[in-house]
Design a protein around this motif. Structure first.
Motif, PDB file in Angstrom:
ATOM      1  N   GLU A 175       0.830  -1.209   0.000  1.00 41.59           N
ATOM      2  CA  GLU A 175       0.000   0.000   0.000  1.00 41.59           C
ATOM      3  C   GLU A 175       0.863   1.257   0.000  1.00 41.59           C
ATOM      4  O   GLU A 175       0.511   2.259  -0.640  1.00 41.59           O
ATOM      5  N   LYS A 200       2.013   1.807  -3.567  1.00 41.60           N
ATOM      6  CA  LYS A 200       0.934   2.389  -4.376  1.00 41.60           C
ATOM      7  C   LYS A 200       0.737   3.867  -4.052  1.00 41.60           C
ATOM      8  O   LYS A 200       0.540   4.703  -4.942  1.00 41.60           O
ATOM      9  N   TYR A 201       0.790   4.188  -2.782  1.00 40.54           N
ATOM     10  CA  TYR A 201       0.602   5.556  -2.320  1.00 40.54           C
ATOM     11  C   TYR A 201       1.684   6.475  -2.894  1.00 40.54           C
ATOM     12  O   TYR A 201       1.390   7.567  -3.401  1.00 40.54           O
ATOM     13  N   GLU A 226      -5.480   0.559   6.420  1.00 43.96           N
ATOM     14  CA  GLU A 226      -6.808   1.151   6.245  1.00 43.96           C
ATOM     15  C   GLU A 226      -6.698   2.638   5.915  1.00 43.96           C
ATOM     16  O   GLU A 226      -7.422   3.152   5.052  1.00 43.96           O
ATOM     17  N   ARG A 266      -5.689   3.153   2.281  1.00 41.82           N
ATOM     18  CA  ARG A 266      -6.709   2.713   1.327  1.00 41.82           C
ATOM     19  C   ARG A 266      -7.943   3.613   1.306  1.00 41.82           C
ATOM     20  O   ARG A 266      -8.505   3.871   0.248  1.00 41.82           O
ATOM     21  N   ASN A 267      -8.341   4.104   2.484  1.00 44.65           N
ATOM     22  CA  ASN A 267      -9.691   4.665   2.568  1.00 44.65           C
ATOM     23  C   ASN A 267      -9.823   6.001   3.292  1.00 44.65           C
ATOM     24  O   ASN A 267     -10.949   6.421   3.566  1.00 44.65           O
TER      25      ASN A 267
END
Length: 389
Positions: free
Chosen positions: A73, A76-77, A277, A280-281
């Motif tokens: 993650e 990706k970030y 989390e 992602r959100n």
């Protein structure tokens, strides 16, 4: 009895920030504008995932380098935010806050006598961590007339044949200064020309106003010579979760991992699950906090202008760095008198290096109500000082 203490440790001075923080904690009705900590609660989605991970019994060690899922993650970030691609297994290590990343990067890269260029004013840990790693800190004083940015000329003047690392502390604590793409381009050229490495502390990368953050790692030839330090404390309001990360060439990350293995083992497990989390959100929550900081920033700029208090406009982080040279006292004297007489704690600029003399760091990671009260007291204080002149 033999002296039990290391001379190196004894000679390192404690943080100038904590001195005022400790005093204000014991002072009734005092307001602290000194600590760089978001006043927002960690977004509920993140807290809920942390709670859930505990309920599920996820309380064991993770891999030393961190959960693979989290590192994926993070990759990706960073691809999304700074346009740089990192391999989750080879180029990323999860640390106990960004501060650990800075420490182990310096220890992994320095031999005794290697010089580290540190622009100041800047975060208090760079210089002592360099000393602890047996490096030689070389300070580059930044100037208000340049908006506290690092210039090519200032950098080139300090480079010697012993220079190995440049610390890039932008967005900057304490000044709020940022480096744009145009500002970074000549710095990147010099770094490549002189075969240097960079530790780019980007912990405030989510907190820029009016322009997106740019990482020097995104420039040609820089990814392979840059360690990017980041984390969740500031942008995601997760200071107490103690979670950060470092990204860079595998040859450096591998050696950082050794130190991390022996000194730390791994970052907190439930913090890692919670951070997944967040990445992602929680973009909406991060944007909401950024908007609130920007509102406070604009309020402070306007109020300082109205008071006639000189201050350049910060474009990042959540600090403002007003000049108090007109009052003919040191930053320490000003901050001490202000705290004693009006019960408001601010941090002397000298806590961030000698070139911070004549300035104060004021954090706006506090409510508008607290800021209005504190600035009302500041106005009374400086009005009194001007009458004394």
């Amino acid at each position: 009895m033999r002296n039990p203490l290391s001379k190196k440790i004894v000679e390192i001075q404690p943080s100038g920030i904590r001195k005022f923080f400790d005093v204000v904690n014991e002072m009734k009705d005092a307001i602290s504008l000194g600590v760089g900590e978001p006043d927002f609660d960690t977004p509920w989605r993140i807290r809920e995932e942390g709670i859930y991970s505990l309920e599920r019994g996820r309380t064991f060690y993770t891999s030393n380098a961190g959960l693979l899922e989290l590192k994926e993650e993070i990759a990706k970030y960073l691809e999304r935010k700074i346009g740089v691609s990192y391999h989750p297994k080879e180029n990323i290590i999860v640390t106990v806050g960004g501060s650990e990343g800075i420490d182990i990067a310096l220890r992994a890269m320095l031999d005794p006598g290697d010089e580290v260029l540190i622009p100041q004013p800047s975060y208090v840990s760079y210089l002592p961590c360099t000393v602890l790693a047996d490096g030689i800190p070389v300070v580059i004083p930044l100037k208000e007339e340049n908006k506290f940015k690092l210039t090519k000329e200032e950098l080139e003047e300090k480079i010697t044949d012993k220079t190995k690392i440049l610390v890039l502390p932008f967005p900057n604590n304490p000044t709020g200064s940022i480096m744009t793409k145009e500002d970074l381009a000549p710095i990147a050229e010099l770094v490549v020309k002189h075969d240097l490495f960079v530790i780019s502390d980007e912990i405030y990368s989510e907190l820029t106003y009016g322009t997106d953050h740019v990482s020097i790692a995104s420039f040609p030839g820089m990814k392979e010579r840059t360690i990017v330090i980041n984390g969740f404390s500031k942008g995601f309001a997760m200071t107490g979760w103690r979670l950060g990360y470092a990204c860079g060439p595998s040859v450096i990350i591998e050696q950082m991992l050794k130190i991390h293995q022996f000194a730390i083992m791994c970052a907190p497990t439930n913090s890692q699950y919670a951070a997944i989390e967040g990445l992602r959100n929680c973009e909406n929550e991060v944007q909401e906090m950024r908007r609130a900081y920007n509102q406070r920033r604009r309020f402070l700029i306007k109020e300082f202008e109205r008071m006639g208090l000189q201050c350049f406009e910060p474009e990042g982080a959540f600090y403002i760095f007003p000049c108090i040279k007109e009052f003919g006292m040191t930053s320490e004297e000003f901050a001490t008198r202000f705290l004693e007489q009006y019960k408001v704690a601010v941090v002397p600029g000298t806590a961030f290096g000698d070139c911070g003399e004549g300035f104060l760091r004021i954090s706006y990671a506090y409510s508008l109500e607290d800021l209005k009260t504190a600035l009302g007291r500041l106005e009374q204080f400086i009005d009194g000082l001007r009458k004394e002149k």
